[in-house]
Design a protein around this motif. Structure first.
Motif, PDB file in Angstrom:
ATOM      1  N   PRO A  61      65.911 -41.262 108.877  1.00  0.00           N
ATOM      2  CA  PRO A  61      66.314 -42.248 107.861  1.00  0.00           C
ATOM      3  C   PRO A  61      67.821 -42.435 107.759  1.00  0.00           C
ATOM      4  CG  PRO A  61      64.528 -40.926 107.021  1.00  0.00           C
ATOM      5  CD  PRO A  61      64.900 -40.315 108.345  1.00  0.00           C
ATOM      6  N   MET A  62      68.583 -41.336 107.841  1.00  0.00           N
ATOM      7  CA  MET A  62      70.040 -41.427 107.716  1.00  0.00           C
ATOM      8  C   MET A  62      70.631 -42.351 108.783  1.00  0.00           C
ATOM      9  SD  MET A  62      72.814 -38.364 108.102  1.00  0.00           S
ATOM     10  CE  MET A  62      74.562 -38.714 108.350  1.00  0.00           C
ATOM     11  N   VAL A 137      59.146 -36.450 103.261  1.00  0.00           N
ATOM     12  CA  VAL A 137      58.033 -36.931 102.445  1.00  0.00           C
ATOM     13  C   VAL A 137      58.492 -38.069 101.533  1.00  0.00           C
ATOM     14  CG1 VAL A 137      56.330 -36.326 100.695  1.00  0.00           C
ATOM     15  CG2 VAL A 137      56.881 -34.700 102.513  1.00  0.00           C
ATOM     16  N   ILE A 138      59.651 -37.847 100.887  1.00  0.00           N
ATOM     17  CA  ILE A 138      60.177 -38.861  99.958  1.00  0.00           C
ATOM     18  C   ILE A 138      60.641 -40.109 100.717  1.00  0.00           C
ATOM     19  CG2 ILE A 138      61.970 -39.374  98.254  1.00  0.00           C
ATOM     20  CD1 ILE A 138      61.923 -36.399  97.488  1.00  0.00           C
ATOM     21  N   LEU A 139      61.457 -39.887 101.748  1.00  0.00           N
ATOM     22  CA  LEU A 139      61.986 -41.018 102.516  1.00  0.00           C
ATOM     23  C   LEU A 139      61.110 -41.250 103.742  1.00  0.00           C
ATOM     24  CD1 LEU A 139      65.864 -40.611 102.302  1.00  0.00           C
ATOM     25  CD2 LEU A 139      64.511 -42.541 101.521  1.00  0.00           C
ATOM     26  N   SER A 140      59.925 -41.731 103.501  1.00  0.00           N
ATOM     27  CA  SER A 140      59.022 -42.080 104.604  1.00  0.00           C
ATOM     28  C   SER A 140      59.552 -43.330 105.295  1.00  0.00           C
ATOM     29  CB  SER A 140      57.613 -42.323 104.073  1.00  0.00           C
ATOM     30  OG  SER A 140      57.595 -43.442 103.200  1.00  0.00           O
ATOM     31  N   ARG A 145      61.906 -48.850 105.415  1.00  0.00           N
ATOM     32  CA  ARG A 145      61.837 -50.273 105.780  1.00  0.00           C
ATOM     33  C   ARG A 145      61.857 -51.169 104.545  1.00  0.00           C
ATOM     34  NH1 ARG A 145      58.455 -48.197 110.048  1.00  0.00           N
ATOM     35  NH2 ARG A 145      56.615 -48.304 108.703  1.00  0.00           N
ATOM     36  N   ARG A 146      61.184 -50.724 103.484  1.00  0.00           N
ATOM     37  CA  ARG A 146      61.178 -51.531 102.250  1.00  0.00           C
ATOM     38  C   ARG A 146      62.558 -51.564 101.609  1.00  0.00           C
ATOM     39  NH1 ARG A 146      56.137 -48.913 101.243  1.00  0.00           N
ATOM     40  NH2 ARG A 146      57.113 -47.600  99.648  1.00  0.00           N
ATOM     41  N   LEU A 147      63.256 -50.439 101.632  1.00  0.00           N
ATOM     42  CA  LEU A 147      64.603 -50.397 101.058  1.00  0.00           C
ATOM     43  C   LEU A 147      65.561 -51.294 101.844  1.00  0.00           C
ATOM     44  CD1 LEU A 147      64.939 -46.562 100.309  1.00  0.00           C
ATOM     45  CD2 LEU A 147      64.748 -48.400  98.624  1.00  0.00           C
TER      46      LEU A 147
END
Length: 315
Positions: A61-62, A137-140, A145-147
């Motif tokens: 994610p980063m 888990v939090i940043l799936s 993609r939604r963010l």
């Protein structure tokens, strides 16, 4: 009515962008300097995008958000720099009314999307440091993609409001914009009527898209700082701080000049000073972002060395 009908826009069919100098010799020097800055910005951000796409270890994610930031920066600087380079060498420095509208809109879209993305990146660092065991888990990928899509959506929506109201103002002359591109405050200063209400609209948008995101970023980093203080290992503290330092640096480079330009009344508009400030957050921020992230990031350096190694083997 405070807005003119659409037909009044025909009073001005094009704008003249003054740029930085009217001296041909100075313009040639500026052309070389800005061309180098533009190429370095595009190549630097393009390199980061390429490395993140090619190295599986950077598929997190980063780095996903960092990749989007680099794409935004490349697009951001491309909305203004190519035209400015042409104007530095051309005898004509005109831009059509529609071209000015489009440039203003796209510049605003990319700027607002980047503003929201910085909040998302701060949230990413907050989760990574404050809840490391639940990070994936939090940043799936679905949430990431939604963010990212939400940042773009905010940019397109709020920029449409800003650009629509600015370009609906009556422009009956003069049509000379003391700037190197069609930035909202510079164009709005030419309107043939009081712009008090549009300034209020812009202020509301700026609070939503600049002040609010900056407040959320500061709140995230206050919590991050508290979490870092609780880390017992000095090495762990340094590593946690290093991951946040790059983001804080680029946030400061972006928000400081943007706040100055967009969160003040039109009465304090200063053409020459505003050109220099906007040049900083438009061009130099896009140039410095890849430098800041690559110099302080071992993963990016490692990915670069891997790619260079593969290129040597291929040759």
């Amino acid at each position: 009515m405070w807005m003119s009908p659409v037909k009044n826009q025909s009073w001005v069919s094009e704008f003249i962008l003054l740029g930085f100098s009217s001296d041909p010799t100075s313009n040639r020097i500026l052309f070389v300097a800005f061309l180098l800055l533009y190429l370095c910005s595009v190549l630097g951000n393009g390199l980061i995008v390429t490395l993140i796409c090619l190295d599986p270890h950077l598929h997190t994610p980063m780095y996903f958000f960092l990749c989007i930031l680099s794409l935004l920066d490349m697009s951001y600087v491309t909305t203004t720099m190519p035209q400015m380079l042409v104007h530095l060498l051309a005898h004509s420095q005109t831009i059509s009314f529609a071209g000015c509208w489009l440039q203003m809109y796209m510049f605003s879209v990319l700027g607002l999307a980047e503003s929201i993305l910085f909040v998302v990146m701060a949230y990413d660092r907050y989760v990574a440091i404050c809840s490391p065991l639940r990070y994936t888990v939090i940043l799936s990928w679905s949430l990431c993609r939604r963010l990212a899509a939400g940042a773009w959506a905010c940019g397109f929506f709020f920029s449409l409001i800003h650009t629509f109201f600015t370009m609906r103002l009556p422009y009956c002359g003069p049509n000379v914009v003391n700037h190197y591109f069609c930035e909202g405050p510079a164009v709005r200063s030419l309107a043939c009527m009081d712009t008090h209400l549009i300034e209020i609209v812009d202020l509301v948008i700026s609070v939503l898209m600049v002040a609010a995101p900056l407040s959320l970023i500061l709140a995230s980093y206050i919590r991050i700082a508290r979490a870092i203080v609780k880390i017992k290992s000095l090495k762990g503290r340094c590593k946690a701080f290093s991951t946040c330092a790059s983001h804080l640096t680029v946030v400061s480079l972006f928000y400081a000049p943007a706040t100055y330009i967009y969160m003040r009344p039109n009465s304090s508009y200063s053409p020459e000073q505003d050109k220099q400030v906007s040049l900083f957050y438009n061009v130099f921020t896009a140039l410095l972002n890849p430098v800041v992230y690559s110099l302080r990031n071992k993963d990016i350096k490692g990915a670069f060395l891997k790619v260079m190694g593969r290129c040597r083997v291929a040759w």
